[in-house]
Scaffold this active site. Structure first.
Site, PDB file in Angstrom:
ATOM      1  N   GLN A 112     -60.383 -40.864  -8.980  1.00 23.56           N
ATOM      2  CA  GLN A 112     -60.906 -39.539  -8.603  1.00 23.56           C
ATOM      3  C   GLN A 112     -59.745 -38.561  -8.484  1.00 23.56           C
ATOM      4  OE1 GLN A 112     -64.097 -40.052  -5.296  1.00 23.56           O
ATOM      5  NE2 GLN A 112     -62.817 -41.870  -5.194  1.00 23.56           N
ATOM      6  N   ASP A 115     -54.067 -35.841  -9.988  1.00 29.81           N
ATOM      7  CA  ASP A 115     -52.631 -35.571  -9.981  1.00 29.81           C
ATOM      8  C   ASP A 115     -51.841 -36.241 -11.098  1.00 29.81           C
ATOM      9  OD1 ASP A 115     -52.474 -38.261  -9.101  1.00 29.81           O
ATOM     10  OD2 ASP A 115     -52.431 -37.671  -6.988  1.00 29.81           O
ATOM     11  N   HIS A 130     -62.582 -37.077 -12.272  1.00 27.71           N
ATOM     12  CA  HIS A 130     -62.615 -35.718 -11.702  1.00 27.71           C
ATOM     13  C   HIS A 130     -61.636 -34.775 -12.403  1.00 27.71           C
ATOM     14  CE1 HIS A 130     -64.517 -37.182  -7.615  1.00 27.71           C
ATOM     15  NE2 HIS A 130     -65.377 -37.175  -8.631  1.00 27.71           N
ATOM     16  N   CYS A 158     -59.054 -16.659 -21.331  1.00 31.35           N
ATOM     17  CA  CYS A 158     -59.150 -17.540 -22.495  1.00 31.35           C
ATOM     18  C   CYS A 158     -58.815 -16.717 -23.747  1.00 31.35           C
ATOM     19  CB  CYS A 158     -60.567 -18.104 -22.578  1.00 31.35           C
ATOM     20  SG  CYS A 158     -60.908 -18.980 -24.101  1.00 31.35           S
ATOM     21  N   CYS A 161     -62.308 -16.284 -25.980  1.00 28.63           N
ATOM     22  CA  CYS A 161     -63.501 -15.508 -25.596  1.00 28.63           C
ATOM     23  C   CYS A 161     -63.243 -14.494 -24.490  1.00 28.63           C
ATOM     24  CB  CYS A 161     -64.629 -16.456 -25.194  1.00 28.63           C
ATOM     25  SG  CYS A 161     -64.345 -17.249 -23.616  1.00 28.63           S
ATOM     26  N   GLY A 198     -58.141 -46.306  -1.069  1.00 24.76           N
ATOM     27  CA  GLY A 198     -57.801 -44.976  -0.567  1.00 24.76           C
ATOM     28  C   GLY A 198     -58.815 -43.890  -0.855  1.00 24.76           C
ATOM     29  N   THR A 199     -60.082 -44.240  -0.787  1.00 21.94           N
ATOM     30  CA  THR A 199     -61.110 -43.189  -0.918  1.00 21.94           C
ATOM     31  C   THR A 199     -62.089 -43.249   0.252  1.00 21.94           C
ATOM     32  OG1 THR A 199     -62.930 -42.267  -2.232  1.00 21.94           O
ATOM     33  CG2 THR A 199     -62.474 -44.609  -2.544  1.00 21.94           C
ATOM     34  N   SER A 200     -62.516 -42.056   0.685  1.00 25.37           N
ATOM     35  CA  SER A 200     -63.484 -41.981   1.781  1.00 25.37           C
ATOM     36  C   SER A 200     -64.869 -42.417   1.318  1.00 25.37           C
ATOM     37  CB  SER A 200     -63.546 -40.552   2.320  1.00 25.37           C
ATOM     38  OG  SER A 200     -63.819 -39.645   1.275  1.00 25.37           O
ATOM     39  N   ASN A 224     -58.054 -49.377   2.874  1.00 27.59           N
ATOM     40  CA  ASN A 224     -58.073 -48.035   3.444  1.00 27.59           C
ATOM     41  C   ASN A 224     -57.470 -48.112   4.845  1.00 27.59           C
ATOM     42  OD1 ASN A 224     -58.996 -45.366   4.496  1.00 27.59           O
ATOM     43  ND2 ASN A 224     -60.271 -45.375   2.662  1.00 27.59           N
TER      44      ASN A 224
HETATM   45  C1  BJW Z   1     -55.510 -43.926   2.905  1.00 28.89           C
HETATM   46  C2  BJW Z   1     -54.173 -43.587   3.071  1.00 28.89           C
HETATM   47  C3  BJW Z   1     -53.252 -44.578   2.763  1.00 28.89           C
HETATM   48  C4  BJW Z   1     -55.287 -41.862   3.582  1.00 28.89           C
HETATM   49  N1  BJW Z   1     -53.678 -45.756   2.337  1.00 28.89           N
HETATM   50  N2  BJW Z   1     -55.913 -45.108   2.491  1.00 28.89           N
HETATM   51  C5  BJW Z   1     -75.952 -37.799  -3.531  1.00 28.89           C
HETATM   52  C6  BJW Z   1     -75.908 -38.400  -4.783  1.00 28.89           C
HETATM   53  C7  BJW Z   1     -75.245 -37.799  -5.847  1.00 28.89           C
HETATM   54  C8  BJW Z   1     -74.600 -36.587  -5.692  1.00 28.89           C
HETATM   55  C9  BJW Z   1     -74.648 -35.993  -4.458  1.00 28.89           C
HETATM   56  C10 BJW Z   1     -75.319 -36.574  -3.409  1.00 28.89           C
HETATM   57  N3  BJW Z   1     -75.211 -35.762  -2.346  1.00 28.89           N
HETATM   58  C11 BJW Z   1     -74.487 -34.679  -2.728  1.00 28.89           C
HETATM   59  C12 BJW Z   1     -74.127 -34.805  -4.012  1.00 28.89           C
HETATM   60  C13 BJW Z   1     -73.317 -33.836  -4.749  1.00 28.89           C
HETATM   61  C14 BJW Z   1     -71.834 -33.952  -4.633  1.00 28.89           C
HETATM   62  C15 BJW Z   1     -71.377 -34.861  -3.502  1.00 28.89           C
HETATM   63  O1  BJW Z   1     -71.083 -36.025  -3.688  1.00 28.89           O
HETATM   64  N4  BJW Z   1     -71.238 -34.306  -2.308  1.00 28.89           N
HETATM   65  C16 BJW Z   1     -70.784 -35.077  -1.151  1.00 28.89           C
HETATM   66  C17 BJW Z   1     -69.971 -34.172  -0.220  1.00 28.89           C
HETATM   67  C18 BJW Z   1     -71.982 -35.687  -0.467  1.00 28.89           C
HETATM   68  N5  BJW Z   1     -71.326 -34.430  -5.903  1.00 28.89           N
HETATM   69  C19 BJW Z   1     -71.108 -33.606  -6.916  1.00 28.89           C
HETATM   70  O2  BJW Z   1     -71.370 -32.413  -6.831  1.00 28.89           O
HETATM   71  C20 BJW Z   1     -70.553 -34.192  -8.194  1.00 28.89           C
HETATM   72  N6  BJW Z   1     -71.331 -33.778  -9.298  1.00 28.89           N
HETATM   73  C21 BJW Z   1     -72.603 -34.129  -9.445  1.00 28.89           C
HETATM   74  O3  BJW Z   1     -73.187 -34.880  -8.702  1.00 28.89           O
HETATM   75  O4  BJW Z   1     -73.151 -33.555 -10.552  1.00 28.89           O
HETATM   76  C22 BJW Z   1     -74.546 -33.729 -10.792  1.00 28.89           C
HETATM   77  C23 BJW Z   1     -74.885 -32.829 -11.972  1.00 28.89           C
HETATM   78  C24 BJW Z   1     -75.462 -33.379 -13.096  1.00 28.89           C
HETATM   79  C25 BJW Z   1     -75.788 -32.550 -14.167  1.00 28.89           C
HETATM   80  C26 BJW Z   1     -75.523 -31.185 -14.118  1.00 28.89           C
HETATM   81  C27 BJW Z   1     -74.938 -30.639 -13.007  1.00 28.89           C
HETATM   82  C28 BJW Z   1     -74.608 -31.462 -11.916  1.00 28.89           C
HETATM   83  C29 BJW Z   1     -69.145 -33.680  -8.457  1.00 28.89           C
HETATM   84  C30 BJW Z   1     -68.160 -34.162  -7.466  1.00 28.89           C
HETATM   85  C31 BJW Z   1     -66.800 -33.558  -7.787  1.00 28.89           C
HETATM   86  C32 BJW Z   1     -65.782 -33.837  -6.696  1.00 28.89           C
HETATM   87  N7  BJW Z   1     -64.626 -33.079  -6.938  1.00 28.89           N
HETATM   88  C33 BJW Z   1     -63.544 -33.124  -5.970  1.00 28.89           C
HETATM   89  C34 BJW Z   1     -62.617 -31.907  -6.202  1.00 28.89           C
HETATM   90  C35 BJW Z   1     -61.714 -32.123  -7.398  1.00 28.89           C
HETATM   91  C36 BJW Z   1     -60.775 -30.989  -7.591  1.00 28.89           C
HETATM   92  C37 BJW Z   1     -59.798 -30.802  -6.454  1.00 28.89           C
HETATM   93  O5  BJW Z   1     -59.154 -31.737  -5.980  1.00 28.89           O
HETATM   94  O6  BJW Z   1     -59.640 -29.657  -6.057  1.00 28.89           O
HETATM   95  O7  BJW Z   1     -62.858 -34.350  -6.081  1.00 28.89           O
HETATM   96  S1  BJW Z   1     -64.135 -33.145  -4.278  1.00 28.89           S
HETATM   97  C38 BJW Z   1     -62.913 -34.228  -3.674  1.00 28.89           C
HETATM   98  O8  BJW Z   1     -63.507 -35.435  -3.187  1.00 28.89           O
HETATM   99  C39 BJW Z   1     -62.052 -34.591  -4.893  1.00 28.89           C
HETATM  100  C40 BJW Z   1     -61.853 -36.058  -4.671  1.00 28.89           C
HETATM  101  O9  BJW Z   1     -61.573 -36.695  -5.898  1.00 28.89           O
HETATM  102  C41 BJW Z   1     -63.149 -36.503  -4.057  1.00 28.89           C
HETATM  103  C42 BJW Z   1     -63.056 -37.771  -3.290  1.00 28.89           C
HETATM  104  O10 BJW Z   1     -62.218 -37.642  -2.201  1.00 28.89           O
HETATM  105  P1  BJW Z   1     -61.248 -38.842  -1.819  1.00 28.89           P
HETATM  106  O11 BJW Z   1     -60.341 -39.114  -2.938  1.00 28.89           O
HETATM  107  O12 BJW Z   1     -62.040 -39.962  -1.308  1.00 28.89           O
HETATM  108  O13 BJW Z   1     -60.350 -38.160  -0.670  1.00 28.89           O
HETATM  109  P2  BJW Z   1     -60.669 -37.938   0.868  1.00 28.89           P
HETATM  110  O14 BJW Z   1     -59.728 -36.902   1.314  1.00 28.89           O
HETATM  111  O15 BJW Z   1     -62.116 -37.717   1.127  1.00 28.89           O
HETATM  112  O16 BJW Z   1     -60.342 -39.350   1.535  1.00 28.89           O
HETATM  113  C43 BJW Z   1     -59.059 -39.910   1.540  1.00 28.89           C
HETATM  114  C44 BJW Z   1     -59.193 -41.343   2.016  1.00 28.89           C
HETATM  115  O17 BJW Z   1     -57.924 -41.954   1.940  1.00 28.89           O
HETATM  116  C45 BJW Z   1     -59.678 -41.464   3.465  1.00 28.89           C
HETATM  117  O18 BJW Z   1     -60.685 -42.470   3.520  1.00 28.89           O
HETATM  118  C46 BJW Z   1     -58.420 -41.946   4.214  1.00 28.89           C
HETATM  119  O19 BJW Z   1     -58.723 -42.800   5.297  1.00 28.89           O
HETATM  120  C47 BJW Z   1     -57.703 -42.686   3.136  1.00 28.89           C
HETATM  121  N8  BJW Z   1     -56.259 -42.774   3.264  1.00 28.89           N
HETATM  122  N9  BJW Z   1     -54.114 -42.248   3.526  1.00 28.89           N
HETATM  123  C48 BJW Z   1     -55.028 -45.972   2.265  1.00 28.89           C
HETATM  124  N10 BJW Z   1     -51.928 -44.339   2.910  1.00 28.89           N
END
Ligand code: BJW
Length: 259
Positions: A112, A115, A130, A158, A161, A198-200, A224
């Site tokens: 996900q 970087d 992502h 762009c 366009c 390392g994902t929430s 985690n």
């Molecule tokens: C350590 C550590 C160490 C720290 N060692 N561990 C239910 C079902 C399906 C979808 C949804 C749903 N409910 C809502 C949705 C929609 C939404 C969603 O999931 N929302 C949630 C908030 C509930 N999902 C979407 O919108 C996705 N798209 C989609 O569903 O499209 C449908 C569609 C179909 C057709 C047409 C149109 C639409 C898209 C999701 C995109 C996510 N993008 C991001 C931003 C990327 C750009 C950016 O970075 O700016 O991606 S959001 C953000 O979260 C980023 C990350 O990749 C992602 C995950 O986060 P991650 O990596 O888990 O980080 P953290 O910070 O949350 O956690 C860090 C963890 O590390 C923690 O657990 C710490 O404890 C741990 N940690 N240090 C080990 N040293």
């Protein structure tokens, strides 16, 4: 229900079952999140809005609606994060995952993270579900824009366009890249071992992948620093930093004697 939660600082020894399963597995999928890059100094997604950015809500900022409303602000946030990445290198956790790709002939890394640090560490079979912050694309047409000319206007336009250029990352409410997501589902449903690192596990559809793997019969484990939403649904949770736990795991998989 997963009652197997090991705190590596306290318990020291890895469970025998985990090592045996890892050693016997032929295929392995690793799903990574921001925690893996945290030890390189990359703020996790939910820690990324600090300092001058702390008044914004991260989940409202990473959306197409936010970009439409305030393209300059959103572009500047990504420029700020790109600059942070300039001096950042992979850590021991990234290198251990690159090592896993050498151990398993059938290996996929689903990340996900945007970087690019897994490629830098040497992984080849990487699915960036992502996107990647280093690339840009046209906001309207979704086509990759390679050479943006940085003029006075922010964001740049762009060349084809005239729409705004945006980072090639997946924001909330946007679909994930088709090939990457389909392949991620395919390999998750076919692997022997699935490691969540390392994902929430709160963001979908990425958070579904460990459950797909579990339902298809894989041994699913996570690493985690704290329990997550999926901890109760999988086989093993190892509490500890990925930069410490993953190198120990690869060492144990490779060791002739490990007790
Ligand atoms: C350590 C550590 C160490 C720290 N060692 N561990 C239910 C079902 C399906 C979808 C949804 C749903 N409910 C809502 C949705 C929609 C939404 C969603 O999931 N929302 C949630 C908030 C509930 N999902 C979407 O919108 C996705 N798209 C989609 O569903 O499209 C449908 C569609 C179909 C057709 C047409 C149109 C639409 C898209 C999701 C995109 C996510 N993008 C991001 C931003 C990327 C750009 C950016 O970075 O700016 O991606 S959001 C953000 O979260 C980023 C990350 O990749 C992602 C995950 O986060 P991650 O990596 O888990 O980080 P953290 O910070 O949350 O956690 C860090 C963890 O590390 C923690 O657990 C710490 O404890 C741990 N940690 N240090 C080990 N040293």
């Amino acid at each position: 229900m997963n009652l197997k939660i090991i705190d590596i600082e306290r318990d020291k020894d890895f469970p025998e079952e985990t090592i045996t399963r890892l050693r016997e597995a032929k295929s392995c999928v690793v799903l990574t999140g921001a925690g893996v890059s945290a030890e390189s100094g990359v703020p996790t997604f939910r820690d990324a809005l600090t300092g001058t950015w702390s008044n914004f809500n991260v989940e409202e900022f990473a959306t197409p609606e936010a970009f439409r409303k305030n393209p300059k602000k959103v572009w500047e946030w990504y420029e700020y994060r790109r600059n942070l990445l300039k001096d950042i290198n992979p850590n021991e956790g990234h290198y251990a995952i690159a090592e896993l790709e050498k151990i398993y002939s059938d290996f996929w890394l689903v990340t996900q993270n945007i970087d690019g640090l897994h490629h830098k560490a040497g992984n080849k079979n990487v699915l960036e579900i992502h996107g990647n912050i280093c690339r840009n694309k046209c906001f309207e047409e979704n086509t990759i824009v390679d050479n943006i000319s940085v003029g006075e206007e922010i964001p740049p336009r762009c060349p084809d366009c005239g729409s705004y250029v945006r980072p090639d990352v997946v924001w909330f409410h946007e679909p994930l890249p088709k090939y990457e997501m389909e392949k991620a589902i395919e390999v998750s449903s076919q692997c022997d071992i699935f490691i969540v690192a390392g994902t929430s596990a709160i963001v979908y559809p990425a958070a579904e992948l460990p459950i797909i793997a579990k339902n298809a019969g894989a041994y699913v484990m996570e690493i985690n620093i704290e329990e997550t939403l999926i901890s109760t649904q999988i086989d093993m949770t190892i509490l500890g930093k990925t930069g410490i736990v993953l190198p120990k795991l690869t060492e144990l998989i490779m060791a002739k004697e490990w007790k």
